[in-house]
Design a protein around this motif. Structure first.
Motif, PDB file in Angstrom:
ATOM      1  N   SER A  13       0.804  -1.219   0.000  1.00  0.00           N
ATOM      2  CA  SER A  13       0.000   0.000   0.000  1.00  0.00           C
ATOM      3  C   SER A  13       0.839   1.272   0.000  1.00  0.00           C
ATOM      4  O   SER A  13       0.427   2.297  -0.535  1.00  0.00           O
ATOM      5  CB  SER A  13      -0.935   0.000   1.207  1.00  0.00           C
ATOM      6  N   SER A  14       2.039   1.225   0.576  1.00  0.00           N
ATOM      7  CA  SER A  14       2.874   2.422   0.646  1.00  0.00           C
ATOM      8  C   SER A  14       3.424   2.832  -0.721  1.00  0.00           C
ATOM      9  O   SER A  14       3.859   3.963  -0.896  1.00  0.00           O
ATOM     10  CB  SER A  14       4.031   2.197   1.622  1.00  0.00           C
ATOM     11  N   ASP A  15       3.396   1.923  -1.691  1.00  0.00           N
ATOM     12  CA  ASP A  15       3.900   2.254  -3.027  1.00  0.00           C
ATOM     13  C   ASP A  15       3.067   3.369  -3.667  1.00  0.00           C
ATOM     14  O   ASP A  15       3.606   4.289  -4.265  1.00  0.00           O
ATOM     15  CB  ASP A  15       3.885   1.015  -3.932  1.00  0.00           C
ATOM     16  N   ASN A  16       1.742   3.221  -3.548  1.00  0.00           N
ATOM     17  CA  ASN A  16       0.822   4.217  -4.110  1.00  0.00           C
ATOM     18  C   ASN A  16      -0.541   4.022  -3.438  1.00  0.00           C
ATOM     19  O   ASN A  16      -1.385   3.279  -3.949  1.00  0.00           O
ATOM     20  CB  ASN A  16       0.698   4.054  -5.630  1.00  0.00           C
ATOM     21  N   PRO A  17      -0.763   4.657  -2.289  1.00  0.00           N
ATOM     22  CA  PRO A  17      -1.995   4.425  -1.512  1.00  0.00           C
ATOM     23  C   PRO A  17      -3.274   4.617  -2.313  1.00  0.00           C
ATOM     24  O   PRO A  17      -4.213   3.824  -2.178  1.00  0.00           O
ATOM     25  CB  PRO A  17      -1.888   5.464  -0.389  1.00  0.00           C
ATOM     26  N   MET A  18      -3.350   5.651  -3.143  1.00  0.00           N
ATOM     27  CA  MET A  18      -4.558   5.907  -3.928  1.00  0.00           C
ATOM     28  C   MET A  18      -4.820   4.793  -4.926  1.00  0.00           C
ATOM     29  O   MET A  18      -5.948   4.304  -5.067  1.00  0.00           O
ATOM     30  CB  MET A  18      -4.436   7.240  -4.665  1.00  0.00           C
ATOM     31  N   LEU A  19      -3.770   4.347  -5.626  1.00  0.00           N
ATOM     32  CA  LEU A  19      -3.916   3.276  -6.614  1.00  0.00           C
ATOM     33  C   LEU A  19      -4.302   1.958  -5.928  1.00  0.00           C
ATOM     34  O   LEU A  19      -5.156   1.219  -6.429  1.00  0.00           O
ATOM     35  CB  LEU A  19      -2.614   3.107  -7.393  1.00  0.00           C
ATOM     36  N   VAL A  20      -3.671   1.679  -4.788  1.00  0.00           N
ATOM     37  CA  VAL A  20      -3.995   0.449  -4.049  1.00  0.00           C
ATOM     38  C   VAL A  20      -5.458   0.460  -3.617  1.00  0.00           C
ATOM     39  O   VAL A  20      -6.152  -0.562  -3.685  1.00  0.00           O
ATOM     40  CB  VAL A  20      -3.067   0.298  -2.818  1.00  0.00           C
ATOM     41  N   SER A  21      -5.962   1.612  -3.188  1.00  0.00           N
ATOM     42  CA  SER A  21      -7.358   1.737  -2.784  1.00  0.00           C
ATOM     43  C   SER A  21      -8.302   1.444  -3.952  1.00  0.00           C
ATOM     44  O   SER A  21      -9.300   0.732  -3.803  1.00  0.00           O
ATOM     45  CB  SER A  21      -7.617   3.141  -2.240  1.00  0.00           C
ATOM     46  N   GLU A  22      -7.964   1.974  -5.128  1.00  0.00           N
ATOM     47  CA  GLU A  22      -8.783   1.729  -6.321  1.00  0.00           C
ATOM     48  C   GLU A  22      -8.774   0.256  -6.703  1.00  0.00           C
ATOM     49  O   GLU A  22      -9.814  -0.312  -7.076  1.00  0.00           O
ATOM     50  CB  GLU A  22      -8.276   2.583  -7.483  1.00  0.00           C
ATOM     51  N   ILE A  23      -7.605  -0.376  -6.613  1.00  0.00           N
ATOM     52  CA  ILE A  23      -7.492  -1.806  -6.952  1.00  0.00           C
ATOM     53  C   ILE A  23      -8.297  -2.655  -5.970  1.00  0.00           C
ATOM     54  O   ILE A  23      -8.991  -3.612  -6.367  1.00  0.00           O
ATOM     55  CB  ILE A  23      -6.012  -2.238  -6.957  1.00  0.00           C
ATOM     56  N   MET A  24      -8.239  -2.305  -4.680  1.00  0.00           N
ATOM     57  CA  MET A  24      -8.995  -3.050  -3.676  1.00  0.00           C
ATOM     58  C   MET A  24     -10.502  -2.923  -3.921  1.00  0.00           C
ATOM     59  O   MET A  24     -11.256  -3.903  -3.774  1.00  0.00           O
ATOM     60  CB  MET A  24      -8.633  -2.555  -2.278  1.00  0.00           C
ATOM     61  N   ASP A  25     -10.946  -1.732  -4.308  1.00  0.00           N
ATOM     62  CA  ASP A  25     -12.369  -1.537  -4.621  1.00  0.00           C
ATOM     63  C   ASP A  25     -12.783  -2.400  -5.807  1.00  0.00           C
ATOM     64  O   ASP A  25     -13.871  -3.005  -5.808  1.00  0.00           O
ATOM     65  CB  ASP A  25     -12.642  -0.062  -4.930  1.00  0.00           C
ATOM     66  N   LEU A  26     -11.918  -2.454  -6.820  1.00  0.00           N
ATOM     67  CA  LEU A  26     -12.221  -3.288  -7.988  1.00  0.00           C
ATOM     68  C   LEU A  26     -12.229  -4.766  -7.612  1.00  0.00           C
ATOM     69  O   LEU A  26     -13.079  -5.531  -8.105  1.00  0.00           O
ATOM     70  CB  LEU A  26     -11.191  -3.023  -9.090  1.00  0.00           C
ATOM     71  N   ASN A  27     -11.291  -5.184  -6.765  1.00  0.00           N
ATOM     72  CA  ASN A  27     -11.264  -6.586  -6.315  1.00  0.00           C
ATOM     73  C   ASN A  27     -12.553  -6.944  -5.588  1.00  0.00           C
ATOM     74  O   ASN A  27     -13.123  -8.025  -5.796  1.00  0.00           O
ATOM     75  CB  ASN A  27     -10.063  -6.819  -5.392  1.00  0.00           C
ATOM     76  N   ASN A  28     -13.018  -6.046  -4.726  1.00  0.00           N
ATOM     77  CA  ASN A  28     -14.268  -6.291  -3.991  1.00  0.00           C
ATOM     78  C   ASN A  28     -15.454  -6.375  -4.950  1.00  0.00           C
ATOM     79  O   ASN A  28     -16.341  -7.220  -4.775  1.00  0.00           O
ATOM     80  CB  ASN A  28     -14.502  -5.177  -2.961  1.00  0.00           C
ATOM     81  N   SER A  29     -15.461  -5.515  -5.955  1.00  0.00           N
ATOM     82  CA  SER A  29     -16.551  -5.529  -6.942  1.00  0.00           C
ATOM     83  C   SER A  29     -16.552  -6.843  -7.724  1.00  0.00           C
ATOM     84  O   SER A  29     -17.610  -7.407  -8.009  1.00  0.00           O
ATOM     85  CB  SER A  29     -16.416  -4.346  -7.900  1.00  0.00           C
ATOM     86  N   ILE A  30     -15.354  -7.314  -8.081  1.00  0.00           N
ATOM     87  CA  ILE A  30     -15.247  -8.576  -8.824  1.00  0.00           C
ATOM     88  C   ILE A  30     -15.711  -9.744  -7.972  1.00  0.00           C
ATOM     89  O   ILE A  30     -16.448 -10.633  -8.440  1.00  0.00           O
ATOM     90  CB  ILE A  30     -13.796  -8.788  -9.306  1.00  0.00           C
ATOM     91  N   ILE A  31     -15.302  -9.768  -6.702  1.00  0.00           N
ATOM     92  CA  ILE A  31     -15.724 -10.845  -5.795  1.00  0.00           C
ATOM     93  C   ILE A  31     -17.247 -10.842  -5.638  1.00  0.00           C
ATOM     94  O   ILE A  31     -17.900 -11.892  -5.694  1.00  0.00           O
ATOM     95  CB  ILE A  31     -15.040 -10.690  -4.422  1.00  0.00           C
ATOM     96  N   GLN A  32     -17.813  -9.648  -5.454  1.00  0.00           N
ATOM     97  CA  GLN A  32     -19.269  -9.527  -5.310  1.00  0.00           C
ATOM     98  C   GLN A  32     -19.971  -9.962  -6.595  1.00  0.00           C
ATOM     99  O   GLN A  32     -20.999 -10.652  -6.556  1.00  0.00           O
ATOM    100  CB  GLN A  32     -19.631  -8.088  -4.968  1.00  0.00           C
ATOM    101  N   ASN A  33     -19.406  -9.595  -7.735  1.00  0.00           N
ATOM    102  CA  ASN A  33     -19.990  -9.979  -9.018  1.00  0.00           C
ATOM    103  C   ASN A  33     -19.968 -11.490  -9.208  1.00  0.00           C
ATOM    104  O   ASN A  33     -20.916 -12.083  -9.754  1.00  0.00           O
ATOM    105  CB  ASN A  33     -19.214  -9.309 -10.155  1.00  0.00           C
ATOM    106  N   GLU A  34     -18.895 -12.120  -8.762  1.00  0.00           N
ATOM    107  CA  GLU A  34     -18.795 -13.579  -8.861  1.00  0.00           C
ATOM    108  C   GLU A  34     -19.819 -14.265  -7.957  1.00  0.00           C
ATOM    109  O   GLU A  34     -20.362 -15.320  -8.304  1.00  0.00           O
ATOM    110  CB  GLU A  34     -17.379 -14.031  -8.511  1.00  0.00           C
ATOM    111  N   GLU A  35     -20.089 -13.662  -6.801  1.00  0.00           N
ATOM    112  CA  GLU A  35     -21.119 -14.207  -5.910  1.00  0.00           C
ATOM    113  C   GLU A  35     -22.497 -14.089  -6.554  1.00  0.00           C
ATOM    114  O   GLU A  35     -23.318 -15.004  -6.467  1.00  0.00           O
ATOM    115  CB  GLU A  35     -21.085 -13.467  -4.569  1.00  0.00           C
ATOM    116  N   TYR A  36     -22.730 -12.963  -7.223  1.00  0.00           N
ATOM    117  CA  TYR A  36     -24.001 -12.792  -7.937  1.00  0.00           C
ATOM    118  C   TYR A  36     -24.125 -13.830  -9.044  1.00  0.00           C
ATOM    119  O   TYR A  36     -25.206 -14.389  -9.269  1.00  0.00           O
ATOM    120  CB  TYR A  36     -24.091 -11.391  -8.532  1.00  0.00           C
ATOM    121  N   MET A  37     -23.021 -14.089  -9.743  1.00  0.00           N
ATOM    122  CA  MET A  37     -23.046 -15.083 -10.817  1.00  0.00           C
ATOM    123  C   MET A  37     -23.376 -16.469 -10.270  1.00  0.00           C
ATOM    124  O   MET A  37     -24.140 -17.231 -10.884  1.00  0.00           O
ATOM    125  CB  MET A  37     -21.699 -15.101 -11.548  1.00  0.00           C
ATOM    126  N   SER A  38     -22.816 -16.798  -9.108  1.00  0.00           N
ATOM    127  CA  SER A  38     -23.114 -18.082  -8.482  1.00  0.00           C
ATOM    128  C   SER A  38     -24.603 -18.192  -8.158  1.00  0.00           C
ATOM    129  O   SER A  38     -25.231 -19.240  -8.384  1.00  0.00           O
ATOM    130  CB  SER A  38     -22.280 -18.239  -7.197  1.00  0.00           C
TER     131      SER A  38
END
Length: 311
Positions: A39-64
Motif C-alpha cells: 500500500s505504501s507504493d501508491n496508496p490511492m492506486l492500491v485503494s482503487e485496486i482493492m475496490d475493484l477486487n471487492n466488486s469482482i468478488i461480489q460480481n462472482e457471488e451474484y453469478m453463483s
C-alpha cells in the motif's frame, strides 16, 4: 558557499541511494508484473485496486446465485412438464370413462390408473433441487404436497405444507445484482388453484378426489360434464404457472450475460491499474539501471580524491 569533500560525498551517497531505490522499485515491478506490491507504493492506486477486487468478488457471488437460480428454474420447468403430462393423461382417462360404452368394471380399472397418475403428479410437485423443495414457498426444507385420505384410504384432497401466510407471496427472493432482486416462483398455493372458500374448498385436490368418487360410483354425467371442464382449467393453470416461470428464466439468462460482461469490464479496469506494461517497464528499468551505473562510475572519481590530488 564553500563546497567541501564531505558535502560532495554525502550528496553522492544520497543520489546513489535514490537511484538504487528507483532501480529496486522497477525490478520488483518486473518480477511481480504488478504496479504496486504494498500500500505504501501508491496508496490511492492500491485503494482503487482493492475496490475493484471487492466488486469482482461480489460480481462472482451474484453469478453463483444466478447459475443456481437458473438450475432451480430449469428443475421447476421439468416438474411443470411432468405435472402437465399427468393431468393430460387424467383428462384422457376421464374422457374415456365418461361414455356409456365403458362399464363400471372398466371404470374401476381406470380409477386405479388415475390414482397412479395422482401419485406421479404429487411426486412432480414435490421435486427437490439441491436439498430445497421447489414448490414449498419459503419452507424449502418441508415437503410441500401430500395426498389426503380418509379412514378407508380413499383420497379426499391434497395437503399443502409450504408457506401459507396470507401476507407472504410464498416466492423465494434472490439478489442477482447490486440493488436487483428477483423472485423464484416457489408458491405451491398457485398450483392448488384455489377457487372455492374455507366452507366449500375447490382446488386441485378436491377436483382429483371428485374424479375418484365419480369413477367409483359410475357418475357418467359428472365425468363427461363438470369434471372434464375442470381438468382443462387445472391444466391451463399449470401452463400459466410454467409460462411465468419461463419469464423468470429468461430474466435470469439476461442477467447472466450482463454479469459476464460486467465482470470482463471490471477485470479489464483492474488489469489497467494493477498490471504493468512489460515493454514500457523494461525500458524504464534500462534507464534506471543506466542512471545507477553512471552514479557508481562518478562516485569512484569523487571518493578516490585524496590530499595528494591537491599537492
Amino acid at each position: 558557499m564553500r563546497i567541501t569533500d564531505s558535502y560532495m560525498s554525502s550528496n553522492f551517497i544520497n543520489n546513489l541511494q535514490s537511484n538504487l531505490k528507483n532501480l529496486s522499485k522497477v525490478q520488483n515491478q518486473l518480477s511481480s508484473l504488478k504496479e504496486v506490491s504494498k500500500s505504501s507504493d501508491n496508496p490511492m492506486l492500491v485503494s482503487e485496486i482493492m475496490d475493484l477486487n471487492n466488486s469482482i468478488i461480489q460480481n462472482e457471488e451474484y453469478m453463483s446465485t444466478i447459475k443456481d437460480s437458473i438450475g432451480f428454474s430449469n428443475m421447476q420447468d421439468s416438474a411443470y412438464d411432468a405435472a402437465t403430462k399427468s393431468l393430460s393423461r387424467i383428462r384422457t382417462l376421464i374422457q374415456q370413462s365418461g361414455t356409456d360404452t365403458v362399464n363400471n368394471e372398466d371404470r374401476l380399472l381406470i380409477k386405479a390408473e388415475v390414482e397412479a397418475e395422482i401419485k406421479t403428479l404429487t411426486d412432480a410437485l414435490n421435486t427437490n433441487f439441491g436439498g430445497k423443495y421447489i414448490f414449498s414457498g419459503l419452507n424449502t426444507t418441508t415437503k410441500p404436497f401430500s395426498i389426503q385420505t380418509d379412514a378407508n384410504g380413499k383420497m379426499t384432497g391434497l395437503n399443502y405444507a409450504g408457506t401459507t401466510d396470507a401476507t407472504s407471496t410464498g416466492n423465494l427472493p434472490r439478489r442477482i445484482a447490486q440493488g436487483v432482486q428477483i423472485e423464484l416462483k416457489t408458491d405451491g398455493r398457485k398450483l392448488l388453484n384455489e377457487q372455492g372458500n374455507a366452507a366449500q374448498p375447490d382446488n386441485l385436490g378436491t377436483f382429483l378426489s371428485d374424479v375418484i368418487t365419480a369413477l367409483e360410483t359410475g357418475d357418467v354425467e359428472a365425468l363427461s360434464g363438470d369434471l372434464l371442464g375442470r381438468v382443462d382449467k387445472e391444466i391451463d393453470n399449470i401452463v400459466t404457472q410454467r409460462a411465468e416461470n419461463g419469464a423468470v428464466f429468461n430474466r435470469l439468462e439476461a442477467s447472466k450475460e450482463r454479469n459476464t460482461s460486467e465482470n470482463l469490464n471490471l477485470e479489464s479496469m483492474r488489469s489497467d491499474k494493477e498490471d504493468i506494461d512489460l515493454a514500457e517497464k523494461f525500458m524504464e528499468y534500462t534507464m534506471e539501471k543506466t542512471a545507477y551505473e553512471a552514479s557508481l562510475a562518478m562516485g569512484t572519481k569523487i571518493l578516490s580524491t585524496s590530499i595528494l590530488d591537491y599537492l
